[in-house]
Design a protein around this motif. Structure first.
Motif, PDB file in Angstrom:
ATOM      1  N   HIS A   8       0.853  -1.195   0.000  1.00 52.76           N
ATOM      2  CA  HIS A   8       0.000   0.000   0.000  1.00 52.76           C
ATOM      3  C   HIS A   8       0.887   1.243   0.000  1.00 52.76           C
ATOM      4  O   HIS A   8       1.752   1.415   0.848  1.00 52.76           O
ATOM      5  CB  HIS A   8      -0.879  -0.031   1.254  1.00 52.76           C
ATOM      6  CG  HIS A   8      -1.958   0.990   1.276  1.00 52.76           C
ATOM      7  ND1 HIS A   8      -3.300   0.667   1.156  1.00 52.76           N
ATOM      8  CD2 HIS A   8      -1.913   2.343   1.417  1.00 52.76           C
ATOM      9  CE1 HIS A   8      -4.019   1.773   1.226  1.00 52.76           C
ATOM     10  NE2 HIS A   8      -3.206   2.802   1.387  1.00 52.76           N
ATOM     11  N   VAL A  10       1.656   5.118   0.470  1.00 50.02           N
ATOM     12  CA  VAL A  10       1.199   6.270   1.252  1.00 50.02           C
ATOM     13  C   VAL A  10       2.035   7.488   0.873  1.00 50.02           C
ATOM     14  O   VAL A  10       3.270   7.448   0.949  1.00 50.02           O
ATOM     15  CB  VAL A  10       1.328   6.002   2.758  1.00 50.02           C
ATOM     16  CG1 VAL A  10       0.875   7.230   3.557  1.00 50.02           C
ATOM     17  CG2 VAL A  10       0.521   4.773   3.169  1.00 50.02           C
ATOM     18  N   THR A  75      -3.097   6.030  -0.446  1.00 45.54           N
ATOM     19  CA  THR A  75      -3.533   6.916   0.645  1.00 45.54           C
ATOM     20  C   THR A  75      -2.706   8.182   0.589  1.00 45.54           C
ATOM     21  O   THR A  75      -1.486   8.131   0.414  1.00 45.54           O
ATOM     22  CB  THR A  75      -3.348   6.238   2.014  1.00 45.54           C
ATOM     23  OG1 THR A  75      -4.244   5.135   2.121  1.00 45.54           O
ATOM     24  CG2 THR A  75      -3.622   7.209   3.152  1.00 45.54           C
ATOM     25  N   SER A 103      -8.053   7.740  -4.369  1.00 47.72           N
ATOM     26  CA  SER A 103      -7.149   7.604  -3.231  1.00 47.72           C
ATOM     27  C   SER A 103      -7.889   7.908  -1.934  1.00 47.72           C
ATOM     28  O   SER A 103      -8.789   8.748  -1.901  1.00 47.72           O
ATOM     29  CB  SER A 103      -5.961   8.563  -3.371  1.00 47.72           C
ATOM     30  OG  SER A 103      -5.182   8.260  -4.509  1.00 47.72           O
ATOM     31  N   ARG A 104      -7.507   7.239  -0.868  1.00 46.51           N
ATOM     32  CA  ARG A 104      -8.023   7.562   0.457  1.00 46.51           C
ATOM     33  C   ARG A 104      -7.330   8.843   0.917  1.00 46.51           C
ATOM     34  O   ARG A 104      -6.105   8.928   0.929  1.00 46.51           O
ATOM     35  CB  ARG A 104      -7.744   6.417   1.425  1.00 46.51           C
ATOM     36  CG  ARG A 104      -8.190   6.677   2.856  1.00 46.51           C
ATOM     37  CD  ARG A 104      -8.070   5.417   3.710  1.00 46.51           C
ATOM     38  NE  ARG A 104      -6.723   4.882   3.758  1.00 46.51           N
ATOM     39  CZ  ARG A 104      -6.379   3.743   4.368  1.00 46.51           C
ATOM     40  NH1 ARG A 104      -7.316   3.027   4.970  1.00 46.51           N
ATOM     41  NH2 ARG A 104      -5.127   3.313   4.358  1.00 46.51           N
ATOM     42  N   MET A 173      -6.278   3.446  10.434  1.00 47.19           N
ATOM     43  CA  MET A 173      -6.192   3.068   9.025  1.00 47.19           C
ATOM     44  C   MET A 173      -5.503   1.718   8.850  1.00 47.19           C
ATOM     45  O   MET A 173      -5.915   0.899   8.024  1.00 47.19           O
ATOM     46  CB  MET A 173      -5.484   4.163   8.231  1.00 47.19           C
ATOM     47  CG  MET A 173      -6.329   5.412   8.039  1.00 47.19           C
ATOM     48  SD  MET A 173      -5.648   6.603   6.840  1.00 47.19           S
ATOM     49  CE  MET A 173      -4.486   7.466   7.893  1.00 47.19           C
ATOM     50  N   ASP A 177      -7.244  -1.571   7.244  1.00 41.97           N
ATOM     51  CA  ASP A 177      -6.634  -2.271   6.111  1.00 41.97           C
ATOM     52  C   ASP A 177      -6.306  -3.724   6.425  1.00 41.97           C
ATOM     53  O   ASP A 177      -6.533  -4.613   5.593  1.00 41.97           O
ATOM     54  CB  ASP A 177      -5.340  -1.567   5.684  1.00 41.97           C
ATOM     55  CG  ASP A 177      -5.569  -0.175   5.141  1.00 41.97           C
ATOM     56  OD1 ASP A 177      -6.710   0.126   4.727  1.00 41.97           O
ATOM     57  OD2 ASP A 177      -4.605   0.615   5.129  1.00 41.97           O
TER      58      ASP A 177
END
Length: 332
Positions: A8, A10, A75, A103-104, A173, A177
């Motif tokens: 993931h 970020v 993210t 995107s978050r 978060m 996830d």
């Protein structure tokens, strides 16, 4: 085991003058998360003009990446800034583009002002550092400001209050996830409390425990080893050597919540870890976590995270190793 493509991504956006502490939070929390011994996240800090970035304190910060890293981020987190004037239009455009790609989006502390300037908080619940909550509400009337919340998860956008509330948001978060066990492992490495509800108040009436040794830390640790038992307020007070009234007052001062609500949160967390890490039947999970019945566990899990025990296990279960010990949830 996740491949590099599964990691993931970020992106952390520094808006000058940046707050160095806020910048470090995502790097520490997400950088500590692992799945089967491999990193679960890749964190990159970026800004409109890579290089030295002005900060709110005496630390000097050099940010290596430009805003192009947002193009591939899963993210995006905007950190706090000492300035709440108009942000660089390049930053706002990059944030809008990332949100449009799905995107978050998240902010720590006064980073919420930047998300609001980009229009990403319109129609959403949000929070920020309590001192600036009134300014956020006045300046952006389309944002539903929740000034006392530690953090707010409102679908595609998440916001947090200042300082350590950013840690709570990032742990939330990670837990969203990858489940409670991964998030709690990160919290243990960082030596912070693994569970603080986002609705918990930012400002506690007694933020620092008294120096006379009257902290309830030992009682909370004692209770964590007895979650399967039907603990009462009287039993907690007896262990602390205080009256029930004093217990309630001190508990609220130290944790921002009541003893029974705190116990419920710890029991839910214990149940989540058991559902993830064992193949115990749901009724046994309920018993070990201190719920009177499986229905009680189901009701509270639905209220807290919107999932039944079986759906939670289906989503977050990890393979159970032969001979593995069942985990005991421990937090501060």
């Amino acid at each position: 085991m996740p491949s590099p493509a599964d990691v993931h991504r970020v992106a952390v956006v520094a808006v000058p003058p940046a707050t160095a502490f806020d910048l470090s939070i995502p790097d520490i929390v997400f950088g500590s998360a692992e799945l089967d011994g491999r990193p679960a996240y890749r964190v990159r800090i970026c800004t409109a003009e890579p290089g030295p970035v002005a900060t709110t304190g005496s630390l000097q910060v050099v940010v290596p990446h430009g805003l192009d890293v947002l193009a591939e981020a899963d993210t995006v987190i905007v950190t706090g800034s000492g300035s709440r004037t108009e942000a660089d239009e390049r930053v706002l455009a990059a944030l809008r583009a990332a949100a449009a790609r799905g995107s978050r989006m998240a902010s720590i502390c006064t980073g919420a002002f930047v998300l609001a300037q980009a229009g990403l908080l319109d129609g959403h619940d949000a929070t920020t550092y309590w001192v600036q909550a009134g300014a956020l509400e006045h300046r952006f009337p389309k944002v539903r400001v929740r000034p006392q919340a530690l953090f707010v998860d409102d679908g595609p956008v998440l916001t947090s209050a200042g300082l350590t509330a950013g840690i709570d948001l990032c742990l939330h978060m990670v837990r969203t996830d990858h489940g409670a066990a991964v998030a709690n492992a990160v919290a243990r490495l960082a030596a912070v409390s693994a569970v603080r509800d986002g609705a918990q108040g930012q400002v506690l009436p007694t933020p620092v425990a008294a120096a006379d040794g009257s902290s309830l830390t030992a009682t909370r640790a004692w209770a964590l080893t007895r979650l399967a038992e039907p603990l009462t307020l009287a039993e907690l007070a007896a262990h602390a050597g205080v009256s029930v009234r004093t217990l309630n007052r001190r508990f609220q001062g130290e944790t921002g919540t009541t003893p029974l609500q705190w116990l419920l949160t710890q029991r839910i967390e214990q149940a989540r870890e058991l559902l993830e890490s064992t193949d115990l039947p749901v009724d046994q999970v309920a018993t070990r976590a201190g719920f009177a019945t499986p229905d009680s566990l189901r009701r509270h899990l639905l209220q807290r995270i919107g999932m039944t025990p079986r759906s939670y296990r289906a989503h977050f279960a990890r393979p159970v190793r032969a001979g593995a010990n069942f985990p005991l949830h421990v937090t501060g």
